[in-house]
Scaffold this motif. Structure first.
Motif: not given
Ligand code: 4NP
Length: 165
Positions: A13-19, A50-51, A132-135
């Motif tokens: 995914c984008l950040g590797n902290i959620c999906r 960034y994570h 993306d559930p982040y926001y």
């Molecule tokens: P992920 O979610 O790609 O599912 O891990 C996100 C995590 C961080 C950010 C966006 C999406 N961010 O913008 O920091």
């Protein structure tokens, strides 16, 4: 498609902290339920750095816990070109992740390993990618866990048929 074992699957995914950590945890749980853990090996990573080094987002861990899954200790890392050689199947969670991965592909062999998570969505799903559930709020995290759980049954069934043929 390769059928070497353990068959290696990378969720991105984008950040590797959620999906993608959720996808990894759910994949491992579904594979274990079907007694396939010895045939498959999963990992996850992000296209952005960034994570790097972080644990999964606490909101995602809470959603996974509500659904009965347990966290195995993953720390975020960034996708790297070597992953094309180290994994048999690379699964982006949305089309942006897919484009970012494909932009690093060296040849058709690399590109052939990339298949979006939506390829295992049931026909009745209304989503076209893993949102993306982040926001958003907790309901978005629960929805991702539910969508991944339904889809993972289909992915693991496909791998089970191939690896035990
Ligand atoms: P992920 O979610 O790609 O599912 O891990 C996100 C995590 C961080 C950010 C966006 C999406 N961010 O913008 O920091």
């Amino acid at each position: 498609m390769s059928t070497r074992t353990p068959y290696r699957v990378l969720f991105v995914c984008l950040g590797n902290i959620c999906r993608s950590p959720a996808a990894e945890i759910i994949f491992n749980a579904v594979a274990a339920q079907k007694s396939l853990s010895h045939l498959v090996k999963a990992d996850s990573c992000g296209t952005a750095s960034y994570h790097t080094g972080s644990k999964p987002d606490h909101r995602m861990l809470a959603a996974l816990e509500r659904a009965g899954y347990s966290y195995g200790g993953h720390r975020a890392r960034t996708f790297r070109r070597a992953d094309f050689s180290e994994f048999d199947l690379i699964i982006p969670q949305d089309e942006y992740n897919e484009q970012d991965i494909l932009s690093l592909a060296r040849h058709d062999e690399d590109r052939s390993r990339v298949r979006g998570m939506w390829q295992w969505f049931a026909p009745e799903e209304t989503e076209r990618s893993v949102p993306d559930p982040y926001y958003g709020g907790p309901a978005g995290f629960d929805a991702v866990v539910a969508l991944l759980t339904r889809s993972m049954e289909r992915l693991v069934a496909e791998l089970s048929a191939k690896l035990q043929a």
